[in-house]
Motif scaffolding. Structure first.
Motif, mmCIF file in Angstrom:
data_model
loop_
_atom_site.group_PDB
_atom_site.id
_atom_site.type_symbol
_atom_site.label_atom_id
_atom_site.label_comp_id
_atom_site.label_asym_id
_atom_site.label_seq_id
_atom_site.Cartn_x
_atom_site.Cartn_y
_atom_site.Cartn_z
ATOM 1 N N ASN A 72 0.815 -1.208 0.000
ATOM 2 C CA ASN A 72 0.000 0.000 0.000
ATOM 3 C C ASN A 72 0.853 1.264 0.000
ATOM 4 N N PHE A 73 1.954 1.245 0.748
ATOM 5 C CA PHE A 73 2.795 2.435 0.821
ATOM 6 C C PHE A 73 3.559 2.678 -0.482
ATOM 7 N N VAL A 74 4.021 1.622 -1.146
ATOM 8 C CA VAL A 74 4.716 1.850 -2.419
ATOM 9 C C VAL A 74 3.717 2.238 -3.513
ATOM 10 N N LYS A 75 2.493 1.717 -3.436
ATOM 11 C CA LYS A 75 1.456 2.149 -4.375
ATOM 12 C C LYS A 75 1.153 3.626 -4.191
ATOM 13 N N HIS A 76 1.134 4.060 -2.935
ATOM 14 C CA HIS A 76 0.888 5.472 -2.646
ATOM 15 C C HIS A 76 1.998 6.343 -3.226
ATOM 16 N N ALA A 77 3.251 5.901 -3.084
ATOM 17 C CA ALA A 77 4.378 6.651 -3.636
ATOM 18 C C ALA A 77 4.300 6.708 -5.161
ATOM 19 N N GLU A 78 3.885 5.605 -5.765
ATOM 20 C CA GLU A 78 3.728 5.581 -7.221
ATOM 21 C C GLU A 78 2.695 6.619 -7.662
ATOM 22 N N LYS A 79 1.583 6.718 -6.942
ATOM 23 C CA LYS A 79 0.541 7.692 -7.276
ATOM 24 C C LYS A 79 1.039 9.124 -7.108
ATOM 25 N N LEU A 80 1.942 9.330 -6.156
ATOM 26 C CA LEU A 80 2.493 10.662 -5.929
ATOM 27 C C LEU A 80 3.503 11.067 -7.004
ATOM 28 N N GLY A 81 3.946 10.074 -7.793
ATOM 29 C CA GLY A 81 4.864 10.383 -8.886
ATOM 30 C C GLY A 81 6.275 9.881 -8.728
ATOM 31 N N ALA A 82 6.501 8.917 -7.843
ATOM 32 C CA ALA A 82 7.847 8.358 -7.679
ATOM 33 C C ALA A 82 8.326 7.744 -8.990
ATOM 34 N N ASP A 83 9.614 7.854 -9.249
ATOM 35 C CA ASP A 83 10.197 7.262 -10.459
ATOM 36 C C ASP A 83 10.471 5.774 -10.283
ATOM 37 N N ALA A 84 10.600 5.333 -9.030
ATOM 38 C CA ALA A 84 10.795 3.917 -8.701
ATOM 39 C C ALA A 84 10.486 3.759 -7.220
ATOM 40 N N VAL A 85 10.269 2.524 -6.798
ATOM 41 C CA VAL A 85 10.011 2.249 -5.385
ATOM 42 C C VAL A 85 10.846 1.069 -4.927
ATOM 43 N N ILE A 86 11.197 1.089 -3.648
ATOM 44 C CA ILE A 86 11.905 -0.011 -3.006
ATOM 45 C C ILE A 86 10.947 -0.617 -1.990
ATOM 46 N N LEU A 87 10.725 -1.913 -2.078
ATOM 47 C CA LEU A 87 9.831 -2.608 -1.152
ATOM 48 C C LEU A 87 10.670 -3.512 -0.252
ATOM 49 N N VAL A 88 10.611 -3.251 1.056
ATOM 50 C CA VAL A 88 11.449 -3.958 2.023
ATOM 51 C C VAL A 88 10.649 -5.063 2.708
ATOM 52 N N GLY A 89 11.156 -6.289 2.643
ATOM 53 C CA GLY A 89 10.493 -7.407 3.297
ATOM 54 C C GLY A 89 10.944 -7.582 4.740
ATOM 55 N N LEU A 90 10.295 -8.468 5.433
ATOM 56 C CA LEU A 90 10.635 -8.751 6.825
ATOM 57 C C LEU A 90 12.072 -9.226 6.997
ATOM 58 N N ASP A 91 12.645 -9.786 5.945
ATOM 59 C CA ASP A 91 13.994 -10.321 6.023
ATOM 60 C C ASP A 91 15.045 -9.254 6.305
ATOM 61 N N GLY A 92 14.728 -8.003 6.049
ATOM 62 C CA GLY A 92 15.684 -6.923 6.231
ATOM 63 C C GLY A 92 15.585 -6.296 7.602
ATOM 64 N N TYR A 93 16.698 -5.703 8.049
ATOM 65 C CA TYR A 93 16.699 -5.016 9.326
ATOM 66 C C TYR A 93 16.142 -3.609 9.136
ATOM 67 N N GLY A 94 15.746 -2.966 10.229
ATOM 68 C CA GLY A 94 15.263 -1.594 10.165
ATOM 69 C C GLY A 94 13.781 -1.505 10.460
ATOM 70 N N PHE A 95 13.181 -0.419 10.001
ATOM 71 C CA PHE A 95 11.775 -0.164 10.300
ATOM 72 C C PHE A 95 10.887 -1.307 9.847
ATOM 73 N N LYS A 96 9.954 -1.654 10.698
ATOM 74 C CA LYS A 96 8.997 -2.710 10.393
ATOM 75 C C LYS A 96 7.584 -2.133 10.309
ATOM 76 N N ASN A 97 6.700 -2.912 9.730
ATOM 77 C CA ASN A 97 5.290 -2.551 9.642
ATOM 78 C C ASN A 97 4.468 -3.765 10.030
ATOM 79 N N ILE A 98 3.379 -3.525 10.716
ATOM 80 C CA ILE A 98 2.545 -4.619 11.209
ATOM 81 C C ILE A 98 1.995 -5.485 10.071
#
Length: 336
Positions: free
Chosen positions: A132-158
């Protein structure tokens, strides 16, 4: 030797030889580290928060340009973590950097400034943890998006999913270049990301175990020796959901605290750091780096494919040449 031209929508956007991006690193994402990645034909990343003030970032960008010539790089500006986001973005515009990468929180507040950057030729990539967040960025006009899975360290989302599930799902809906992040660090995981539908790979933890990374050497050694991929403490920290009551408690504070105070509290809950210790407090990270007492902050997948400390160039070469060898073997095996 089976040699490919790794042309994807990501290499076309970035202008690099290989569809590999270096992750942003709070505390140690320096221009020197990023330059080693860009010079090895991937795309290095300067982390703006490392420099604290816009003019310090400007100096880092100028040093980066001198070091890499015309090779591409990105500047990460993490919203809610980086001090003076507006000032940092203005420096990116003034310096006409190749790519600005926003992350950590929704970019809506700064969208006019981001569009100003795009209007002067700065590409914009947004990094997020859910479809949902990368779709939102796409609608705002992002040239590309990075989607981070649970496998990565850092910020998480429920609502975050494992990397390859996320990418396979997102590839059905995202029309702009899609970059996979989380648990990628060798030839097999690189190819798997592309096969799942990504245009490239965003690699963090594997770059931390390189000679050019400014982390203390004992931390690098621990990364490759201290744990195994199935260590329960790492699995719990990265994959298990938080206690729901703690999550609800921090979410109730969402609009009552400044963003730069609330986000680290959310991260602490999501990563099950009950003592409130986070990886997003830049000052604390800098102090830990100087003292050599930095705690664990890497993906639990690193020990699965990193067994020695190498140079950035050797890491990228092993990923690319390893992927080419796998594809060559497949072509022979399946008789294309």
């Amino acid at each position: 030797m089976f040699i490919l031209e790794w042309n994807t929508r990501l290499t076309e956007l970035l202008g690099c030889k290989y569809p590999i991006m270096q992750g942003a690193f709070a505390g140690f994402g320096t221009w020197e580290f990023a330059a080693a990645v860009s010079k090895a034909d991937a795309c290095g990343c300067i982390t703006a928060s490392v420099y604290g003030k816009p003019e310090k970032l400007r100096e880092a960008i100028q040093n980066m340009r001198k070091a890499v010539g015309g090779k591409p790089f990105t500047v990460n500006v993490s919203i809610g973590i980086c001090r003076d986001v507006e000032g940092m973005l203005n420096v990116c515009i003034d310096e006409r950097i190749p790519v600005v990468e926003t992350a950590a929180y929704k970019p809506d507040e700064y969208i006019n400034l981001i569009r100003k950057a795009q209007n002067v030729g700065v590409s914009w990539i947004h990094k997020a943890a859910t479809l949902n967040f990368v779709k939102h960025a796409e609608k705002l006009g992002a040239d590309a998006v990075i989607l981070v899975g649970l496998d990565g360290y850092g910020f998480k989302n429920i609502r975050q999913l494992p990397t390859f599930t996320s990418i396979a799902w997102a590839s059905r809906y995202i029309k702009i270049p899609l970059v996979a992040a989380g648990g990628i660090g060798d030839a097999r995981t690189f190819l798997a990301a592309l096969a799942a539908g990504a245009d490239g790979a965003y690699i963090g933890s594997a770059f931390m175990a390189t000679k050019e990374c400014p982390l203390p050497e004992n931390v690098k050694e621990m990364m490759i020796m201290d744990k195994t991929p199935d260590d329960p403490s790492l699995i719990f920290e990265l994959v298990a959901p938080p206690k729901f009551e703690e999550y609800e408690k921090v979410m109730r504070k969402r609009n009552k605290l400044p963003l730069e105070v609330w986000l680290p509290k959310l991260e602490a809950v999501m990563l099950k750091h009950h003592n409130g210790e986070t990886t997003t407090n830049e000052q604390s990270l800098q102090q830990q780096l100087k003292s050599g007492k930095i705690r664990r902050m890497w993906s639990f997948t690193v020990p699965a494919y990193i067994d020695r400390i190498v140079t950035v160039e050797e890491l990228i070469k092993s990923i690319v040449e390893g992927a080419e060898k796998i594809l060559e073997d497949w072509f022979k095996k399946f008789k294309f």
